[in-house]
Design an enzyme around this catalytic site. Structure first.
Site, PDB file in Angstrom:
ATOM      1  N   LYS A  61     -12.215   3.704   2.686  1.00  0.00           N
ATOM      2  CA  LYS A  61     -11.404   2.973   1.715  1.00  0.00           C
ATOM      3  C   LYS A  61     -12.323   1.996   1.002  1.00  0.00           C
ATOM      4  CE  LYS A  61      -6.601   2.488   3.149  1.00  0.00           C
ATOM      5  NZ  LYS A  61      -5.630   1.548   3.774  1.00  0.00           N
ATOM      6  N   TYR A  94     -16.910  26.173   0.321  1.00  0.00           N
ATOM      7  CA  TYR A  94     -16.603  24.733   0.216  1.00  0.00           C
ATOM      8  C   TYR A  94     -15.613  24.420  -0.892  1.00  0.00           C
ATOM      9  CZ  TYR A  94     -20.857  25.060  -2.763  1.00  0.00           C
ATOM     10  OH  TYR A  94     -21.808  25.435  -3.657  1.00  0.00           O
ATOM     11  N   VAL A 154      -6.367   5.156   8.426  1.00  0.00           N
ATOM     12  CA  VAL A 154      -7.482   6.051   8.076  1.00  0.00           C
ATOM     13  C   VAL A 154      -7.759   7.023   9.226  1.00  0.00           C
ATOM     14  CG1 VAL A 154      -8.575   4.538   6.379  1.00  0.00           C
ATOM     15  CG2 VAL A 154      -9.178   4.285   8.797  1.00  0.00           C
ATOM     16  N   GLU A 155      -7.521   6.560  10.447  1.00  0.00           N
ATOM     17  CA  GLU A 155      -7.728   7.419  11.617  1.00  0.00           C
ATOM     18  C   GLU A 155      -6.842   8.670  11.543  1.00  0.00           C
ATOM     19  OE1 GLU A 155      -7.422   4.116  11.681  1.00  0.00           O
ATOM     20  OE2 GLU A 155      -8.620   3.222  13.308  1.00  0.00           O
ATOM     21  N   GLU A 165       0.819  -1.220   0.000  1.00  0.00           N
ATOM     22  CA  GLU A 165       0.000   0.000   0.000  1.00  0.00           C
ATOM     23  C   GLU A 165       0.851   1.268   0.000  1.00  0.00           C
ATOM     24  OE1 GLU A 165      -2.525  -1.075   3.587  1.00  0.00           O
ATOM     25  OE2 GLU A 165      -4.049  -0.305   2.225  1.00  0.00           O
TER      26      GLU A 165
HETATM   27  N1  LIG Z   1      -8.296   0.612  12.398  1.00  0.00           N
HETATM   28  C1  LIG Z   1      -7.607   0.409  11.240  1.00  0.00           C
HETATM   29  N2  LIG Z   1      -7.314  -0.824  10.864  1.00  0.00           N
HETATM   30  C2  LIG Z   1      -6.646  -1.041   9.724  1.00  0.00           C
HETATM   31  C3  LIG Z   1      -6.238   0.032   8.918  1.00  0.00           C
HETATM   32  C4  LIG Z   1      -6.571   1.336   9.342  1.00  0.00           C
HETATM   33  O1  LIG Z   1      -6.265   2.351   8.680  1.00  0.00           O
HETATM   34  N3  LIG Z   1      -7.248   1.492  10.512  1.00  0.00           N
HETATM   35  N4  LIG Z   1      -5.583  -0.201   7.749  1.00  0.00           N
HETATM   36  C5  LIG Z   1      -5.312  -1.414   7.329  1.00  0.00           C
HETATM   37  C6  LIG Z   1      -4.687  -1.639   6.012  1.00  0.00           C
HETATM   38  O2  LIG Z   1      -3.894  -0.568   5.620  1.00  0.00           O
HETATM   39  C7  LIG Z   1      -5.867  -1.921   5.062  1.00  0.00           C
HETATM   40  O3  LIG Z   1      -6.206  -0.749   4.363  1.00  0.00           O
HETATM   41  C8  LIG Z   1      -5.601  -3.028   4.123  1.00  0.00           C
HETATM   42  O4  LIG Z   1      -5.927  -4.229   4.709  1.00  0.00           O
HETATM   43  C9  LIG Z   1      -5.657  -2.606   8.101  1.00  0.00           C
HETATM   44  N5  LIG Z   1      -6.350  -2.292   9.332  1.00  0.00           N
END
Ligand SMILES: Nc1nc2c(c(=O)[nH]1)N=C([C@H](O)[C@@H](O)CO)CN2
Length: 128
Positions: free
Chosen positions: A98, A53, A72-73, A21
């Protein structure tokens, strides 16, 4: 409190915890809800009385191009702080999605809220 929203705002960036990734940018959808510090724009019909915006979208797109978060957090937190700090929003809700990244799951991600709903920033005029 009035809420400005942007839905399915697509950005592309390096994001993820796995090595594969970290090589190629991937699409992410942002859903943004932005509390407005005052509610005057409906009366004045002037963009100067609200948050533009288009400027929010441009600023976030530019910021994302320079970000390489693992989670993502972390992306959601960065976007939330940017909106609050640069646009003076008292409250934001940010969802980062995602797509098709985990087998059998169409979409996954995080929603965060920051700030106080209904709060008026101290340097701004209260709504009449
Ligand atoms: N809580 C999260 N768990 C996971 C994340 C995330 O961003 N927050 N990301 C991944 C991997 O990058 C996912 O995108 C691919 O499996 C896994 N868990």
């Amino acid at each position: 409190m009035d809420i400005l929203f942007l839905k399915d705002f697509r950005v592309e960036l390096i994001i993820g915890i796995y090595e594969w990734e970290r090589k190629v940018p991937q699409p992410v959808l942002l859903d943004l809800e932005i509390g407005l510090p005052n509610s005057r724009a409906g009366e004045t019909d002037n963009v100067a009385d609200t948050i533009d915006y288009g400027q929010v979208a441009a600023r976030i797109r530019a910021a994302c191009a320079a970000l390489r978060p693992a989670l993502v957090e972390a992306l959601a937190e960065h976007v939330a702080q940017l909106i609050r700090n640069e646009f003076g929003a008292p409250w934001v809700r940010v969802t980062v999605t995602k797509l098709a990244i985990v087998r059998g799951v169409k979409a996954l991600g995080i929603t965060i809220e920051r700030g106080q709903r209904g709060c008026v920033m101290s340097h701004m005029q209260p709504a009449r």
